[in-house]
Design a protein around this motif. Sequence first.
Motif, PDB file in Angstrom:
ATOM      1  N   TYR A 183      27.869  34.304 -19.605  1.00  0.00           N
ATOM      2  CA  TYR A 183      28.124  33.861 -18.236  1.00  0.00           C
ATOM      3  C   TYR A 183      29.613  33.925 -17.898  1.00  0.00           C
ATOM      4  CZ  TYR A 183      23.605  31.643 -19.311  1.00  0.00           C
ATOM      5  OH  TYR A 183      22.305  31.407 -19.692  1.00  0.00           O
ATOM      6  N   GLY A 184      29.890  33.853 -16.596  1.00  0.00           N
ATOM      7  CA  GLY A 184      31.268  33.759 -16.124  1.00  0.00           C
ATOM      8  C   GLY A 184      31.405  32.585 -15.170  1.00  0.00           C
ATOM      9  N   ILE A 185      32.539  31.881 -15.251  1.00  0.00           N
ATOM     10  CA  ILE A 185      32.777  30.727 -14.392  1.00  0.00           C
ATOM     11  C   ILE A 185      34.231  30.728 -13.938  1.00  0.00           C
ATOM     12  CG2 ILE A 185      33.466  29.062 -16.192  1.00  0.00           C
ATOM     13  CD1 ILE A 185      31.556  27.047 -14.731  1.00  0.00           C
ATOM     14  N   TRP A 186      34.482  30.184 -12.785  1.00  0.00           N
ATOM     15  CA  TRP A 186      35.818  30.152 -12.188  1.00  0.00           C
ATOM     16  C   TRP A 186      36.793  29.424 -13.102  1.00  0.00           C
ATOM     17  CZ3 TRP A 186      38.021  26.339  -8.248  1.00  0.00           C
ATOM     18  CH2 TRP A 186      39.117  26.885  -7.559  1.00  0.00           C
ATOM     19  N   HIS A 187      37.837  30.121 -13.485  1.00  0.00           N
ATOM     20  CA  HIS A 187      38.813  29.551 -14.414  1.00  0.00           C
ATOM     21  C   HIS A 187      39.528  28.343 -13.833  1.00  0.00           C
ATOM     22  CE1 HIS A 187      41.763  29.501 -17.654  1.00  0.00           C
ATOM     23  NE2 HIS A 187      42.722  29.468 -16.749  1.00  0.00           N
ATOM     24  N   GLN A 188      39.768  28.334 -12.511  1.00  0.00           N
ATOM     25  CA  GLN A 188      40.588  27.283 -11.915  1.00  0.00           C
ATOM     26  C   GLN A 188      39.945  25.898 -11.956  1.00  0.00           C
ATOM     27  OE1 GLN A 188      43.648  27.843 -11.414  1.00  0.00           O
ATOM     28  NE2 GLN A 188      43.519  30.050 -11.650  1.00  0.00           N
ATOM     29  N   PHE A 189      38.683  25.807 -12.341  1.00  0.00           N
ATOM     30  CA  PHE A 189      38.117  24.484 -12.584  1.00  0.00           C
ATOM     31  C   PHE A 189      38.889  23.752 -13.683  1.00  0.00           C
ATOM     32  CE2 PHE A 189      33.948  26.136 -10.800  1.00  0.00           C
ATOM     33  CZ  PHE A 189      33.919  25.256  -9.721  1.00  0.00           C
ATOM     34  N   TYR A 190      39.587  24.508 -14.522  1.00  0.00           N
ATOM     35  CA  TYR A 190      40.286  23.891 -15.642  1.00  0.00           C
ATOM     36  C   TYR A 190      41.519  23.106 -15.198  1.00  0.00           C
ATOM     37  CZ  TYR A 190      44.676  26.552 -16.315  1.00  0.00           C
ATOM     38  OH  TYR A 190      45.960  27.053 -16.195  1.00  0.00           O
ATOM     39  N   ASN A 191      41.963  23.295 -13.969  1.00  0.00           N
ATOM     40  CA  ASN A 191      43.173  22.633 -13.470  1.00  0.00           C
ATOM     41  C   ASN A 191      42.901  22.023 -12.103  1.00  0.00           C
ATOM     42  OD1 ASN A 191      45.849  21.827 -13.573  1.00  0.00           O
ATOM     43  ND2 ASN A 191      46.641  23.726 -12.724  1.00  0.00           N
ATOM     44  N   GLU A 193      39.233  19.717 -25.599  1.00  0.00           N
ATOM     45  CA  GLU A 193      39.528  19.200 -24.268  1.00  0.00           C
ATOM     46  C   GLU A 193      39.225  20.261 -23.216  1.00  0.00           C
ATOM     47  OE1 GLU A 193      40.018  17.252 -22.004  1.00  0.00           O
ATOM     48  OE2 GLU A 193      40.290  15.346 -23.014  1.00  0.00           O
ATOM     49  N   ASN A 194      39.336  19.824 -21.949  1.00  0.00           N
ATOM     50  CA  ASN A 194      39.157  20.701 -20.805  1.00  0.00           C
ATOM     51  C   ASN A 194      37.774  21.362 -20.844  1.00  0.00           C
ATOM     52  OD1 ASN A 194      39.743  22.917 -18.764  1.00  0.00           O
ATOM     53  ND2 ASN A 194      41.702  21.873 -18.773  1.00  0.00           N
ATOM     54  N   PHE A 195      37.677  22.693 -20.780  1.00  0.00           N
ATOM     55  CA  PHE A 195      36.367  23.324 -20.804  1.00  0.00           C
ATOM     56  C   PHE A 195      35.621  23.008 -22.095  1.00  0.00           C
ATOM     57  CE2 PHE A 195      37.309  26.177 -17.167  1.00  0.00           C
ATOM     58  CZ  PHE A 195      36.060  26.188 -16.565  1.00  0.00           C
TER      59      PHE A 195
END
Length: 362
Positions: free
Chosen positions: A298-306, A206-208
């Motif tokens: 790569y790095g991606i903004w964690h807050q996309f998860y919520n 789920e999620n990411f």
Amino acid sequence: MPAAAEQVTITDIAGRSVTLTVPVQRVILGEGRQLHVVAALDREAPLRRVVGWRDDLIKSDPDTYRSYLGRYPQIAELPLFGGLNEGGFSIEKAIALKPDLMLLNFEAKGASEETGLVEKLAALGVPVVYVDFRHAPFLNTEPSMRLMGQLFGRPEIAEQLIAFRSAQIARVTERLAGAGEIARPLVMIDRIPGYSDACCLSFGPENFGKMVEIAGGRNLGSEFLSGTFGTISPETIITRDPDVVIATGGNWGAFTPGGNWVGLGPGADLAEARHKLANLAKRPAFINSQAVKNYRFYGIWHQFYNSPYQFVALQQIARWLHPELFPDLDPDATLRELHERFLPVPFEPGYWVELSAAPERP
């Protein structure tokens, strides 16, 4: 024109029937990051109905908070609450604010039941409604947005936002469907590395993890984790040797000042983020991986998860996994359009970063 008050019975994300008067006027946000939807529904005055909120936006996403604070300085005066799961919520303080609604995220359901919060508030005529953008976002985000639109008397705006979200997801799914059989790279989602020394937190199906699958990849975490979150050992990562690694990052200065986390989010310093990403690539679990050798780290903004805006992350992941299929897909442009059409604060870049060169070996 403001919607006329009426009593309705809604079904929330937890399957509960709740009767209340809408549109609501005095709301406690059980999660400060619910602002991402509230701000779209009340764009002209995004905090006008909020009488109190949890402190997670200030602590976990200070860059978004800064963006709103700069335009609406009065939000600094809003009463703050700790999380239910951490025992930091004061029901007496909440009651004193005379709310007509408390919005809780689904993961707070267990703690709210243990403390009897729902019953205590109900006895005072304050309904509790659960929404979800984190536990099962691809199942619950649209119903949660539709529900909040009804509660705030803004169903038309909620439907516009849902339609925009659906169209942006389709830009990925339809092109992948038209591509036929494709190679699906193995992807390791490295959840909040540098926040602590632990290795390695990740996402299950789920999620990411779900984003990876929808974007045309194979999520490593889905092989070993049954829930949304979990841990994968360094030995497993070395053995499975992922083709792509995506680290989630944010500004966690409130929790781990000066930590090795990759600082991403609105207005982030991407040069510093790239430097920290390169340091994370040196860890024993990753330094010899195909992902690092081929600069697919790569790095991606964690807050996309919520956030209801995880469709932007989906587009970026699809670009990383299948650049030949998505040369014209511009997630920055998608996020800019989202801000211009729906949000009261301007778009600022800083949500993803790429490894530009092989890291020096320790």
